[in-house]
Design an enzyme around this catalytic site. Structure first.
Site, PDB file in Angstrom:
ATOM      1  N   VAL A  36      -9.086   6.884  11.019  1.00 44.66           N
ATOM      2  CA  VAL A  36      -9.399   5.462  11.180  1.00 44.66           C
ATOM      3  C   VAL A  36      -8.527   4.613  10.265  1.00 44.66           C
ATOM      4  O   VAL A  36      -8.039   3.549  10.657  1.00 44.66           O
ATOM      5  CB  VAL A  36     -10.897   5.214  10.914  1.00 44.66           C
ATOM      6  CG1 VAL A  36     -11.190   3.717  10.757  1.00 44.66           C
ATOM      7  CG2 VAL A  36     -11.742   5.786  12.050  1.00 44.66           C
ATOM      8  N   GLU A  37      -8.307   5.090   9.045  1.00 46.87           N
ATOM      9  CA  GLU A  37      -7.572   4.287   8.066  1.00 46.87           C
ATOM     10  C   GLU A  37      -6.082   4.158   8.388  1.00 46.87           C
ATOM     11  O   GLU A  37      -5.530   3.062   8.330  1.00 46.87           O
ATOM     12  CB  GLU A  37      -7.744   4.887   6.663  1.00 46.87           C
ATOM     13  CG  GLU A  37      -9.132   4.709   6.077  1.00 46.87           C
ATOM     14  CD  GLU A  37      -9.455   3.268   5.725  1.00 46.87           C
ATOM     15  OE1 GLU A  37      -8.535   2.438   5.638  1.00 46.87           O
ATOM     16  OE2 GLU A  37     -10.650   2.971   5.529  1.00 46.87           O
ATOM     17  N   THR A  38      -5.417   5.272   8.705  1.00 52.94           N
ATOM     18  CA  THR A  38      -3.947   5.221   8.816  1.00 52.94           C
ATOM     19  C   THR A  38      -3.369   6.027   9.978  1.00 52.94           C
ATOM     20  O   THR A  38      -2.153   6.204  10.048  1.00 52.94           O
ATOM     21  CB  THR A  38      -3.289   5.740   7.516  1.00 52.94           C
ATOM     22  OG1 THR A  38      -3.625   7.130   7.339  1.00 52.94           O
ATOM     23  CG2 THR A  38      -3.729   4.946   6.297  1.00 52.94           C
ATOM     24  N   TYR A  66     -17.731   0.557  11.352  1.00 54.15           N
ATOM     25  CA  TYR A  66     -16.702   1.408  10.762  1.00 54.15           C
ATOM     26  C   TYR A  66     -17.230   2.832  10.572  1.00 54.15           C
ATOM     27  O   TYR A  66     -16.568   3.817  10.948  1.00 54.15           O
ATOM     28  CB  TYR A  66     -16.258   0.832   9.420  1.00 54.15           C
ATOM     29  CG  TYR A  66     -15.328   1.722   8.632  1.00 54.15           C
ATOM     30  CD1 TYR A  66     -13.955   1.627   8.774  1.00 54.15           C
ATOM     31  CD2 TYR A  66     -15.825   2.671   7.741  1.00 54.15           C
ATOM     32  CE1 TYR A  66     -13.096   2.457   8.056  1.00 54.15           C
ATOM     33  CE2 TYR A  66     -14.986   3.498   7.021  1.00 54.15           C
ATOM     34  CZ  TYR A  66     -13.624   3.389   7.182  1.00 54.15           C
ATOM     35  OH  TYR A  66     -12.774   4.212   6.468  1.00 54.15           O
TER      36      TYR A  66
END
Length: 356
Positions: free
Chosen positions: A139-141, A338
């Site tokens: 999800v982050e990168t 999230y």
């Protein structure tokens, strides 16, 4: 080349030369150049902050002044941190589609295959399932594909000294980014790193797991044992650091993140169930008394639960009963949307890998 093609090419070139010459001879026709973004050396507030930071942290005063002074205002960043307009509906289905999709799942499968031993070791040592770690980094990168191209010093200085007043929590957020700028420069000093070289997000988050400087200082670990922590290039360090972060924020080994829930509409007290937000507050019995019945294995769950609402725009909302581990995932990013995206992406990658 045919004569017609030659003639057309000649005419286009002639027109281009004519336009170029006209613009050159008529300055009014040239687009105005944007003024260069100012350096923070021009800001008295920033320089006072630098002097105070150097004294409190025992850092070289001129080094700190130069580090902050050479940072530039990022004009677009204050706009990016503003919350969405009021009244804009949330949509879990649309949000989920951004993250639980084929590109991330395929990238997650490769990441898991490349780092299977490290993920297994992190799960054994920290008790955090591999799929949760994989979900976070995905999800982050997208597993390192998009770690951010902003100079971290520019992003942090912009938000420390030019945080938008229009934000409803502007003083609190401005203070937060001033603390993060302090942590970043302290980290750069300890590691002997040029403070102008690291790149990250527009908010100053860094590496595969997008750690803010304070998180890096407190919870990042050297999981590959090479004597240094590198969250940009070392997947093991990123994996171990994410797992360590979760343990520090209340992760319980072996606990589910959430359970399905069904409503008894005749006795449902939805407002009371949603009042604590995502903080686990209710027992299974107290939820049932308010009209929310926890399903499956959750019916015998002994810990506190929260009723998590995920709005779907104009369609009916989705609901789950979140455990303390669901709450722990929201400590990485304070959003139930999230957290659910992380959980479901991790599960999707695990399914692709054939993990039960």
């Amino acid at each position: 080349m045919t004569f017609l093609t030659f003639k057309t090419t000649f005419l286009i070139a002639a027109c281009a030369l004519s336009i170029s010459a006209t613009a050159k001879n008529n300055p009014k026709k040239q687009p105005a150049k944007a003024a260069p973004a100012p350096h923070y050396a021009e800001s008295a507030e920033a320089m006072r902050f630098a002097d105070d930071l150097a004294e409190r942290r025992g850092l070289d005063r001129e080094w700190v002044r130069q580090a902050i002074g050479q940072a530039r205002l990022l004009r677009e960043v204050p706009r990016l941190v503003l919350p969405p307009p009021k009244g804009q509906p949330k949509n879990w289905a649309a949000y989920r589609a951004r993250f639980v999709e084929p590109v991330r799942i395929r990238a997650g499968l490769r990441f898991w295959q490349d780092n299977a031993e490290t993920l297994a070791r992190a799960e054994k040592e920290y008790g955090v399932p591999a799929e949760i770690i994989v979900g976070i980094i995905g999800v982050e990168t997208i597993y390192g594909q998009h770690m951010g191209g902003y100079r971290v010093i520019d992003a942090l200085a912009t938000l420390a000294f030019d945080f938008p007043d229009a934000h409803p929590r502007a003083p609190e957020r401005r203070a937060f980014f001033q603390r993060e700028l302090e942590q970043f420069l302290s980290l750069m000093d300890r590691t002997g790193t040029d403070p102008h070289s690291p790149r990250g997000s527009y908010a100053g988050a860094m590496g595969l797991g997008q750690f803010m400087p304070s998180s890096w200082s407190r919870w990042a670990v050297d999981f590959d044992g090479d004597g240094r922590i590198d969250l940009w290039r070392s997947a093991p360090d990123a994996i171990g650091s994410v797992a360590n972060y979760f343990v520090a924020h209340g992760w319980h080994s072996g606990m589910a993140t959430h359970y399905a829930v069904a409503f008894d509409t005749a006795s449902l007290q939805l407002d009371e169930l949603l009042a604590p937000d995502i903080l686990p507050t209710f027992s299974v019995a107290s939820m049932a008394a308010k009209g929310a019945q926890v399903q499956g294995d959750g019916a015998t769950y002994a810990g506190p639960l929260a009723l998590v609402e995920l709005q779907n725009g104009a369609a009916p909302a989705s609901y789950v009963a979140g455990t303390e581990n669901f709450y722990a995932v929201t400590r990485y990013n304070w959003s139930s949307y999230y957290a659910m995206a992380v959980i479901e992406l991790g599960r999707a990658v695990a399914a692709a890998r054939g993990v039960p």
